[in-house]
Design a protein around this motif. Structure first.
Motif: not given
Length: 152
Positions: A23-39
Motif C-alpha cells: 500500500q505504501t511502497a517507496a517509488p522506484t528512482v532508478g535501476y542497476v545497470k551493471i554489476v561486477t563481483g557482488e553487490a
C-alpha cells in the motif's frame, strides 16, 4: 438483484488485506545497470543481490563488497558508479520537471562514488546533495569522484 452497494465494501476489504508495504511502497528512482563481483540493494528491509534491472527505491541502501563495483542509472539519467566496499543510501529523490519538483539527496557512508549529472543537476543544481561523514558536496559541475576513507 443489486450489486452496486457491495462493490465499495468489497474494494475496501481487498485494500485492507494488502500488506502495508504494497500500500505504501517507496517509488522506484532508478535501476542497476551493471554489476561486477557482488553487490546488494536493500529496500524496505529486504536485501536483494544486485543484478542488471534491479530496481532502486527511495530509501534504498546500495552496497558493494571487496573487488566489486556497481552502476546505477536514475530516472533523470543521473549516473552513479560505486567502487569496492562502498555503501550509499538514497535519502531524497523527486523528479517532476513539469512541476519544477526536483531533488536528489544521497548519503555516502564509505567507499567511492563517481557521479555524472542528469537532468536534475542541469535544471536545478542546488537540488542535488551528496552527504559524506565529513561534509556535504553541492553539485556545480557535471561529474565528480569522491572517496570516503574508513576511520583508523
Amino acid at each position: 438483484m443489486k450489486f452496486k452497494p457491495l462493490l465499495p465494501a468489497m474494494l475496501t476489504c481487498v485494500l485492507l488485506t494488502l500488506p502495508a508495504s504494497a500500500q505504501t511502497a517507496a517509488p522506484t528512482v532508478g535501476y542497476v545497470k551493471i554489476v561486477t563481483g557482488e553487490a546488494w540493494v536493500t529496500s524496505a528491509g529486504q536485501n536483494m543481490r544486485a543484478v542488471p534491472g534491479t530496481p532502486v527505491l527511495l530509501g534504498s541502501q546500495l552496497k558493494t563488497l571487496a573487488k566489486s563495483s556497481l552502476g546505477v542509472t536514475f530516472k533523470d539519467n543521473t549516473l552513479m558508479s560505486f567502487g569496492p566496499d562502498t555503501e550509499l543510501t538514497v535519502d531524497d529523490y523527486l523528479y517532476a520537471p513539469a512541476q519544477d519538483q526536483l531533488k536528489l539527496g544521497v548519503r555516502l557512508s564509505k567507499g567511492s562514488l563517481n557521479y555524472i549529472s542528469g537532468v536534475i543537476a542541469r535544471l536545478k543544481p542546488d537540488a542535488v546533495r551528496v552527504a559524506t561523514p565529513t561534509g556535504i558536496i553541492g553539485v556545480r559541475g557535471t561529474q565528480f569522484v569522491v572517496q570516503v576513507e574508513d576511520k583508523p
